[in-house]
Design a protein around this motif. Structure first.
Motif, PDB file in Angstrom:
ATOM      1  N   VAL A 321       0.842  -1.202   0.000  1.00  0.00           N
ATOM      2  CA  VAL A 321       0.000   0.000   0.000  1.00  0.00           C
ATOM      3  C   VAL A 321       0.875   1.250   0.000  1.00  0.00           C
ATOM      4  CG1 VAL A 321      -1.741   1.293   1.292  1.00  0.00           C
ATOM      5  CG2 VAL A 321      -1.886  -1.199   1.155  1.00  0.00           C
ATOM      6  N   LYS A 322       1.926   1.231   0.814  1.00  0.00           N
ATOM      7  CA  LYS A 322       2.847   2.366   0.866  1.00  0.00           C
ATOM      8  C   LYS A 322       3.447   2.637  -0.506  1.00  0.00           C
ATOM      9  CE  LYS A 322       5.407   5.454   3.074  1.00  0.00           C
ATOM     10  NZ  LYS A 322       4.797   6.641   3.697  1.00  0.00           N
ATOM     11  N   ALA A 323       3.822   1.573  -1.204  1.00  0.00           N
ATOM     12  CA  ALA A 323       4.385   1.729  -2.549  1.00  0.00           C
ATOM     13  C   ALA A 323       3.362   2.353  -3.503  1.00  0.00           C
ATOM     14  CB  ALA A 323       4.846   0.374  -3.092  1.00  0.00           C
ATOM     15  N   ALA A 324       2.112   1.917  -3.395  1.00  0.00           N
ATOM     16  CA  ALA A 324       1.062   2.468  -4.267  1.00  0.00           C
ATOM     17  C   ALA A 324       0.796   3.934  -3.940  1.00  0.00           C
ATOM     18  CB  ALA A 324      -0.211   1.649  -4.124  1.00  0.00           C
ATOM     19  N   LEU A 325       0.768   4.271  -2.666  1.00  0.00           N
ATOM     20  CA  LEU A 325       0.486   5.649  -2.247  1.00  0.00           C
ATOM     21  C   LEU A 325       1.554   6.625  -2.718  1.00  0.00           C
ATOM     22  CD1 LEU A 325      -0.655   4.857   1.397  1.00  0.00           C
ATOM     23  CD2 LEU A 325      -2.123   5.763  -0.400  1.00  0.00           C
ATOM     24  N   THR A 326       2.768   6.122  -2.918  1.00  0.00           N
ATOM     25  CA  THR A 326       3.866   6.978  -3.371  1.00  0.00           C
ATOM     26  C   THR A 326       4.169   6.814  -4.850  1.00  0.00           C
ATOM     27  OG1 THR A 326       5.453   5.279  -2.652  1.00  0.00           O
ATOM     28  CG2 THR A 326       4.948   7.031  -1.093  1.00  0.00           C
ATOM     29  N   GLY A 327       3.303   6.043  -5.561  1.00  0.00           N
ATOM     30  CA  GLY A 327       3.484   5.896  -6.999  1.00  0.00           C
ATOM     31  C   GLY A 327       4.591   4.951  -7.403  1.00  0.00           C
ATOM     32  N   HIS A 328       4.928   3.979  -6.513  1.00  0.00           N
ATOM     33  CA  HIS A 328       6.021   3.045  -6.804  1.00  0.00           C
ATOM     34  C   HIS A 328       5.555   1.595  -6.840  1.00  0.00           C
ATOM     35  CE1 HIS A 328       8.283   6.588  -5.182  1.00  0.00           C
ATOM     36  NE2 HIS A 328       9.029   6.310  -6.218  1.00  0.00           N
ATOM     37  N   TYR A 329       4.255   1.368  -6.947  1.00  0.00           N
ATOM     38  CA  TYR A 329       3.728   0.003  -6.931  1.00  0.00           C
ATOM     39  C   TYR A 329       3.932  -0.663  -8.290  1.00  0.00           C
ATOM     40  CZ  TYR A 329       0.361  -3.831  -6.472  1.00  0.00           C
ATOM     41  OH  TYR A 329      -0.227  -5.064  -6.430  1.00  0.00           O
ATOM     42  N   GLU A 330       4.397  -1.924  -8.274  1.00  0.00           N
ATOM     43  CA  GLU A 330       4.681  -2.637  -9.519  1.00  0.00           C
ATOM     44  C   GLU A 330       3.911  -3.949  -9.624  1.00  0.00           C
ATOM     45  OE1 GLU A 330       8.888  -3.082  -9.649  1.00  0.00           O
ATOM     46  OE2 GLU A 330       9.279  -0.939  -9.948  1.00  0.00           O
ATOM     47  N   GLY A 331       2.910  -4.156  -8.763  1.00  0.00           N
ATOM     48  CA  GLY A 331       2.134  -5.396  -8.783  1.00  0.00           C
ATOM     49  C   GLY A 331       0.975  -5.346  -9.763  1.00  0.00           C
ATOM     50  N   THR A 332       0.090  -6.337  -9.654  1.00  0.00           N
ATOM     51  CA  THR A 332      -1.024  -6.465 -10.602  1.00  0.00           C
ATOM     52  C   THR A 332      -2.381  -6.181  -9.978  1.00  0.00           C
ATOM     53  OG1 THR A 332      -1.162  -8.842 -10.115  1.00  0.00           O
ATOM     54  CG2 THR A 332       0.235  -8.176 -11.967  1.00  0.00           C
ATOM     55  N   ASN A 333      -2.441  -5.951  -8.661  1.00  0.00           N
ATOM     56  CA  ASN A 333      -3.723  -5.685  -8.004  1.00  0.00           C
ATOM     57  C   ASN A 333      -4.372  -4.427  -8.592  1.00  0.00           C
ATOM     58  OD1 ASN A 333      -5.415  -4.265  -5.815  1.00  0.00           O
ATOM     59  ND2 ASN A 333      -5.181  -6.337  -4.987  1.00  0.00           N
ATOM     60  N   GLY A 334      -5.625  -4.580  -9.072  1.00  0.00           N
ATOM     61  CA  GLY A 334      -6.285  -3.479  -9.767  1.00  0.00           C
ATOM     62  C   GLY A 334      -6.499  -2.257  -8.905  1.00  0.00           C
ATOM     63  N   LEU A 335      -6.960  -2.448  -7.644  1.00  0.00           N
ATOM     64  CA  LEU A 335      -7.212  -1.319  -6.759  1.00  0.00           C
ATOM     65  C   LEU A 335      -5.915  -0.585  -6.435  1.00  0.00           C
ATOM     66  CD1 LEU A 335      -9.083   0.345  -4.960  1.00  0.00           C
ATOM     67  CD2 LEU A 335      -8.779  -1.369  -3.152  1.00  0.00           C
ATOM     68  N   LEU A 336      -4.863  -1.370  -6.140  1.00  0.00           N
ATOM     69  CA  LEU A 336      -3.581  -0.743  -5.819  1.00  0.00           C
ATOM     70  C   LEU A 336      -2.990  -0.029  -7.028  1.00  0.00           C
ATOM     71  CD1 LEU A 336      -1.835  -3.342  -3.450  1.00  0.00           C
ATOM     72  CD2 LEU A 336      -3.014  -1.229  -2.856  1.00  0.00           C
ATOM     73  N   LYS A 337      -3.263  -0.541  -8.217  1.00  0.00           N
ATOM     74  CA  LYS A 337      -2.791   0.139  -9.432  1.00  0.00           C
ATOM     75  C   LYS A 337      -3.475   1.492  -9.577  1.00  0.00           C
ATOM     76  CE  LYS A 337      -2.051  -2.139 -13.266  1.00  0.00           C
ATOM     77  NZ  LYS A 337      -2.252  -3.055 -14.415  1.00  0.00           N
ATOM     78  N   LEU A 338      -4.768   1.555  -9.218  1.00  0.00           N
ATOM     79  CA  LEU A 338      -5.487   2.827  -9.262  1.00  0.00           C
ATOM     80  C   LEU A 338      -4.914   3.806  -8.242  1.00  0.00           C
ATOM     81  CD1 LEU A 338      -7.824   4.620 -10.212  1.00  0.00           C
ATOM     82  CD2 LEU A 338      -9.283   3.475  -8.518  1.00  0.00           C
ATOM     83  N   VAL A 339      -4.700   3.306  -7.023  1.00  0.00           N
ATOM     84  CA  VAL A 339      -4.097   4.149  -5.986  1.00  0.00           C
ATOM     85  C   VAL A 339      -2.711   4.604  -6.423  1.00  0.00           C
ATOM     86  CG1 VAL A 339      -3.258   4.192  -3.597  1.00  0.00           C
ATOM     87  CG2 VAL A 339      -5.410   3.049  -4.137  1.00  0.00           C
ATOM     88  N   ASN A 340      -1.962   3.704  -7.057  1.00  0.00           N
ATOM     89  CA  ASN A 340      -0.624   4.025  -7.532  1.00  0.00           C
ATOM     90  C   ASN A 340      -0.658   5.195  -8.521  1.00  0.00           C
ATOM     91  OD1 ASN A 340       2.323   3.026  -7.803  1.00  0.00           O
ATOM     92  ND2 ASN A 340       1.644   3.216  -9.914  1.00  0.00           N
ATOM     93  N   ALA A 341      -1.659   5.184  -9.410  1.00  0.00           N
ATOM     94  CA  ALA A 341      -1.776   6.259 -10.395  1.00  0.00           C
ATOM     95  C   ALA A 341      -2.011   7.601  -9.707  1.00  0.00           C
ATOM     96  CB  ALA A 341      -2.914   5.952 -11.370  1.00  0.00           C
ATOM     97  N   ILE A 342      -2.863   7.582  -8.655  1.00  0.00           N
ATOM     98  CA  ILE A 342      -3.123   8.818  -7.911  1.00  0.00           C
ATOM     99  C   ILE A 342      -1.880   9.230  -7.122  1.00  0.00           C
ATOM    100  CG2 ILE A 342      -4.560   9.882  -6.137  1.00  0.00           C
ATOM    101  CD1 ILE A 342      -6.751   7.840  -6.901  1.00  0.00           C
ATOM    102  N   GLY A 343      -1.247   8.225  -6.459  1.00  0.00           N
ATOM    103  CA  GLY A 343      -0.045   8.503  -5.679  1.00  0.00           C
ATOM    104  C   GLY A 343       1.071   9.071  -6.528  1.00  0.00           C
ATOM    105  N   TYR A 344       1.167   8.579  -7.754  1.00  0.00           N
ATOM    106  CA  TYR A 344       2.205   9.078  -8.673  1.00  0.00           C
ATOM    107  C   TYR A 344       1.992  10.565  -8.964  1.00  0.00           C
ATOM    108  CZ  TYR A 344       5.114   9.508 -12.847  1.00  0.00           C
ATOM    109  OH  TYR A 344       6.058   9.917 -13.755  1.00  0.00           O
ATOM    110  N   GLN A 345       0.718  10.966  -9.136  1.00  0.00           N
ATOM    111  CA  GLN A 345       0.406  12.361  -9.433  1.00  0.00           C
ATOM    112  C   GLN A 345       0.639  13.268  -8.223  1.00  0.00           C
ATOM    113  OE1 GLN A 345      -0.401  13.517 -12.466  1.00  0.00           O
ATOM    114  NE2 GLN A 345      -0.145  11.437 -13.250  1.00  0.00           N
ATOM    115  N   LEU A 346       0.598  12.682  -7.016  1.00  0.00           N
ATOM    116  CA  LEU A 346       0.731  13.479  -5.796  1.00  0.00           C
ATOM    117  C   LEU A 346       2.078  13.282  -5.109  1.00  0.00           C
ATOM    118  CD1 LEU A 346      -2.865  13.032  -4.317  1.00  0.00           C
ATOM    119  CD2 LEU A 346      -1.940  15.014  -5.513  1.00  0.00           C
ATOM    120  N   THR A 347       3.035  12.754  -5.832  1.00  0.00           N
ATOM    121  CA  THR A 347       4.390  12.597  -5.309  1.00  0.00           C
ATOM    122  C   THR A 347       5.338  13.458  -6.139  1.00  0.00           C
ATOM    123  OG1 THR A 347       4.007  10.349  -4.508  1.00  0.00           O
ATOM    124  CG2 THR A 347       6.289  10.993  -4.887  1.00  0.00           C
TER     125      THR A 347
END
Length: 558
Positions: A321-347
């Motif tokens: 989750v921390k990785a997704a929140l900061t835009g560094h998630y590399e997994g396949t979970n759909g929800l975390l990928k969405l969070v990752n996209a938002i986290g990337y924009q806010l990092t």
């Protein structure tokens, strides 16, 4: 233009250079402990002194020194300052809505004894928050809770700072331990095992020590059974989890076991007398009379803000989750990928102009310098979201919610200045090489190095305010020095982390955070004077333990 760090700038002499590097630290001790300056004045003047020494004595280009200060100041605002603002804000919401009166009574229903309340909240609940969030949240929230229960603000802050020593090495999901694996190449699990064979001794001692500070010897002996339950349950869980599970969960598991064990124990055992502060007997009697007025549903609602807080910061601490929140998630979970996209924009991690890769360290490598702005991934954002949910739980209007937030910002303006200045001081000290000079000097103690090894971590946490930062700063130095004198490097790395935990209570950042949380802005010198003697006593104990483990007790090394 690049600049190479020089760790012996004074006549090419290590000890003379170390004396000069020590000047800002000695000044800060003097400013708070003797001169009793307000925290923001002591912080800013210490920063200016460190800036002058970095430029004049260490010959660091002035532009680089100033930019390193800005890098530290930004880090002081986010994530550290952001955690303090949101933590105090959440606490104020519960007070303004009247929910904290119910919280106070629910704690009294477990025990009215101030000694045992300190064990439950400062020691166990604070350790849980340290394991989940780290930074300033544990001290800020647990100290505010104690003040709300009727504790003297200075004692509440001091007790929570001292209690925070037991869990710091494994704080924020084990980051202080795992951070050392990269620069040293030693597996985090091995370091975790060794720290888990040092800190449990401290974890058994701290509950006893806390009550002794509060109530004196006779009153401490009265609650010795509860102290043993609290400390031993914590220490055993800390040892088992650190040695068999890894560095990520010791704090959370130890805190939960300790809280549960003590709460259950107190259902069947009560001290002979109820300890209260001399100034609050009438208040305590009134609270006792009102204890039964609240239903279990009302109690649950009152505690809900802190239950929501626990859920959010625990979620924020999960690595994926921390990785997704900061835009560094590399997994396949759909929800975390969405969070990752938002986290990337806010990092945002812009380079520090005039500083990034401009400083060459002792190994000949350039040092990266960026402003690290993780808006969604910051623990303070998790606390803010808990405050948003709390608004609906307590049915507060947006107008009152917003005015409370503005009020919180206004109250914390000077503590935020203090935090920004002391973190700026830490960064210019590191960038100029002053902290490395001090580390190298301690490393020259030869056969006594096992004793002084924890002092490196203690010094590092005092300067940086973080066990993680201290471990990154001195881990390689500890490893190289230990290897050169025949000391096990795993023991040295563990000593750095274990020693760092007792530096936390005197770190300028921690002092500022604790004072801000309990309304003691401007009284930082009083809190520093309260904690410094305990910090020195405990670091000497840890030094003795490490020295014994390097010789007589070497069988304890994994």
């Amino acid at each position: 233009m690049q600049w190479k760090q020089d760790f012996t700038p004074i006549a090419d002499h290590l000890w003379l250079s170390a004396i000069v590097a020590l000047i800002p630290i000695l000044y800060f001790f003097w400013a708070l402990a003797i001169k009793r300056m307000k925290g923001h004045i002591a912080g800013v003047t210490t920063l200016l002194l460190a800036l002058a020494i970095s430029v004049i004595a260490y010959r660091m280009p002035a532009g680089m020194a100033v930019m390193s200060i800005t890098q530290g100041a930004v880090y002081g605002l986010l994530p550290i300052g952001w955690i303090i603002i949101t933590s105090v804000f959440l606490y104020k919401l519960t007070v303004k809505s009247g929910q904290f009166d119910i919280i106070r009574n629910s704690v009294l229903s477990i025990t009215e004894d101030r000694r045992l309340q300190a064990l439950l909240i400062a020691f166990s609940f604070g350790a849980f928050l340290e394991g989940a969030a780290g930074f300033g949240a544990p001290v800020a929230i647990s100290a505010a809770l104690l003040v709300g229960l009727g504790f003297n603000p200075l004692y509440a802050a001091g007790i929570c700072l001292i209690a925070n020593t037991a869990p710091v090495a494994f704080g924020a999901i084990g980051i202080p331990i795992t951070a050392m694996e990269g620069p040293t190449g030693i597996p985090a699990m091995e370091i975790s095992k060794m720290v888990g064979r040092q800190l449990p001794f401290l974890s058994v001692l701290i509950p006893f020590y806390l009550v002794l500070i509060m109530a004196g010897w006779k009153k401490t002996v009265e609650v010795l059974p509860a102290i043993i339950v609290s400390g031993v349950s914590f220490a055993i869980t800390q040892y088992v989890s650190s040695n068999f599970l890894g560095p990520e969960l010791p704090d959370i598991l130890s805190a939960l076991v300790s809280m549960f064990a003590l709460a259950v124990f107190l259902r069947y055992w009560k001290p002979k007398s109820t300890y209260r502060f001399s100034t609050e007997s009438e208040v305590a009697a009134a609270a006792q009379a009102n204890k039964a007025a609240y239903t279990s549903g009302e109690v649950f609602k009152a505690w809900s803000p802190f239950l929501v807080l626990t859920a959010f910061i625990s979620l924020w601490g999960i690595p994926q989750v921390k990785a997704a929140l900061t835009g560094h998630y590399e997994g396949t979970n759909g929800l975390l990928k969405l969070v990752n996209a938002i986290g990337y924009q806010l990092t945002f991690m812009p380079e520090v102009p005039g500083l990034n890769n401009k400083i060459i360290n002792g190994s000949g490598q350039p040092i990266a310098a960026v402003y690290k702005l993780e808006l969604l991934g910051a623990a303070g954002t998790a606390i803010l979201l808990a405050a948003v949910v709390t608004k609906f739980i307590i049915k507060m209007s947006w107008k009152d919610w917003g005015s409370t937030f503005i009020e919180t910002l206004n109250e914390l303006k000077f503590p935020i200045v203090t935090i920004a200045s002391v973190v700026g001081f830490a960064y210019v000290t590191n960038a100029s090489g002053m902290s490395t000079t001090l580390g190298m000097a301690l490393a020259k103690t030869n056969f006594l190095f096992p004793f002084f090894s924890p002092f490196l971590g203690w010094l590092g946490v005092f300067i940086t305010g973080s066990d993680t930062s201290s471990n990154l700063l001195f881990a390689n130095l500890q490893k190289v020095t230990a290897t050169s004198i025949g000391m096990d490097p795993v023991l040295a790395l563990a000593a750095n982390s274990s020693g760092g935990v007792v530096g936390k209570m005197i770190s300028p950042q921690s002092i500022a955070v604790a004072c801000a949380a309990v309304g003691l802005t401007g009284k930082e010198s009083d809190l520093f004077r309260f904690t410094v003697k305990h910090s020195i006593f405990l670091i000497i104990l840890i030094g003795i333990l490490v020295f014994l483990q390097s010789n007589i007790l070497s069988w304890m090394i994994p």
